[in-house]
Design an enzyme around this catalytic site. Structure first.
Site, short mmCIF file in Angstrom:
data_model
loop_
_atom_site.label_atom_id
_atom_site.label_comp_id
_atom_site.label_asym_id
_atom_site.label_seq_id
_atom_site.Cartn_x
_atom_site.Cartn_y
_atom_site.Cartn_z
CG ASP A 120 -13.59 5.99 -1.00
OD1 ASP A 120 -13.60 6.24 0.35
OD2 ASP A 120 -12.68 6.11 -1.72
CD GLN A 169 -12.89 -1.98 -0.72
OE1 GLN A 169 -12.00 -1.77 0.14
NE2 GLN A 169 -14.05 -2.34 -0.64
NE ARG A 213 -10.24 -5.24 0.45
CZ ARG A 213 -9.45 -4.65 1.12
NH1 ARG A 213 -10.06 -3.50 1.33
NH2 ARG A 213 -8.30 -4.42 0.90
NE ARG A 246 -3.79 0.63 2.00
CZ ARG A 246 -5.00 0.73 2.51
NH1 ARG A 246 -5.25 1.38 3.62
NH2 ARG A 246 -6.03 -0.21 2.02
CG HIS A 297 -8.34 -0.30 -2.76
ND1 HIS A 297 -7.57 -1.24 -2.39
CD2 HIS A 297 -8.91 0.37 -1.73
CE1 HIS A 297 -7.58 -1.61 -1.29
NE2 HIS A 297 -8.59 -0.61 -0.69
CB CYS A 337 -14.00 1.03 0.06
SG CYS A 337 -13.70 2.92 0.09
#
Ligand code: CP
Ligand code: NVA
Length: 313
Positions: A220, A128, A288, A98, A125, A260
């Site tokens: 988001d 996700q 996830r 990340r 991402h 998310c």
């Protein structure tokens, strides 16, 4: 050797295979397909879901994960990304990262001899988006006629969702304030994929119009990690881009709400909606874990071992 840096690294056949594998893994979570295998997890930013799901996922598969917090490596300052990759690949079977800059993940992948997974960058991402579309699949049963509407910033999460929408040939609408659209190359790629696979892509400013057509409404945060200096300006620009009960009342009664997470309650989403009956945000968070296990097995070419388990049952 395969990496997952972007949704563009997958074909639609691969995504379908990963969704099938995810269903299996969800039914039989504890298998030892990655016995004595290790994952190195590099984090330049904070995380709850990504860290915990990757770490628990590796353990459930019989392996383990090593968490490297931002101050451990000081990527690019203490050592170059290239050198970090050339050390980690001598010890670990797979690397997850990340980072702030997408370029850093590309650099890690360029020099790594083991698969690298993008666990969020400023551009994408992908893990996700895979979990989100799997959640939609579980809820809806298929992707036929799906219209996913994203309300808010044309950010990393939005980019991966758009691209996956293109790969699966579904409809995608983004409602965002002017100036917060995704990068041109992501829009071009999404449209290119939709030309081949079906589906449509539209950007509008009116959230009510967008919400009316939605099967799934997604939002988001207005301020992503790394954009803190733009916080006040963004809060002003996005203040009407909120999923609340009033907006939900204008949508189909069957609409489901996705996020998310982490959520900034009272900004992009109200608590009433997030904790309400149409919210499936915690299913997304759970998924996830399952989808990432399938992604890891796919990248390490261990997915065929699932069949061995079925035969031995
Ligand atoms: N959605 C997500 O990636 O959450 P974290 O930032 O907590 O990992
Ligand atoms: N767009 C958000 C997603 C967090 C999971 C961010 O980058 O901070």
């Amino acid at each position: 050797m395969k990496h997952l840096l972007s949704i563009n690294d997958f074909t639609n056949r691969e995504t379908e295979k990963i969704f099938t594998l995810t269903k299996e893994i969800k039914k039989f979570p504890f298998q030892q397909m990655l016995k004595q295998r290790s994952m190195a997890m590099i984090f330049e930013k904070p995380s709850l879901r990504t860290r915990v799901t990757f770490e628990i996922g590796m353990v459930q598969l019989g392996g383990h994960a090593v968490y490297l917090q931002p101050s451990d490596i000081k990527l690019g300052r203490r050592e170059t990304a290239a050198d970090v990759a050339r050390n980690l690949d001598r010890w670990a079977d797979i690397i997850m990262a990340r980072t702030f800059k997408h370029k850093t993940i590309e650099e890690l992948a360029k020099y790594s001899s083991v698969p690298v997974i993008n666990a969020l960058s400023d551009i994408e991402h992908p893990c996700q988006a895979m979990a989100d579309f799997f959640t939609i699949l579980e809820d809806k049963g298929d992707f036929d006629g799906l219209n996913l509407v994203f309300i808010g910033d044309g950010n990393n999460v939005c980019n991966s969702l758009m691209l996956l929408s293109g790969l699966l040939g579904t409809d995608f609408v983004l409602a965002c304030p002017q100036g917060y659209e995704p990068k041109t190359e992501i829009i071009v790629k999404t449209k290119e994929l939709m030309k081949k696979n079906g589906g449509s892509f539209k950007i509008i400013n009116d959230i009510k119009e967008a919400a009316a057509s939605a099967d799934f409404l997604y939002t988001d945060v207005w301020v992503s990690m790394g954009q803190e200096q733009e916080s006040e300006q963004r809060k002003q620009k996005f203040k009407s881009y909120q999923i609340n009960s009033e907006l939900l009342a204008m949508a189909k009664p069957t609409v489901k709400v996705l996020h998310c997470l982490p959520a900034h309650r009272g900004e992009e989403i109200t608590s009433e909606v997030m904790d309400g009956p149409q919210s499936i945000v915690f299913d997304q968070a759970e998924n996830r874990l399952h989808t990432q296990k399938a992604i890891i097995l796919h990248l390490l070419e261990k997915d065929h071992l699932i069949k061995v388990r079925e035969e031995s049952c």
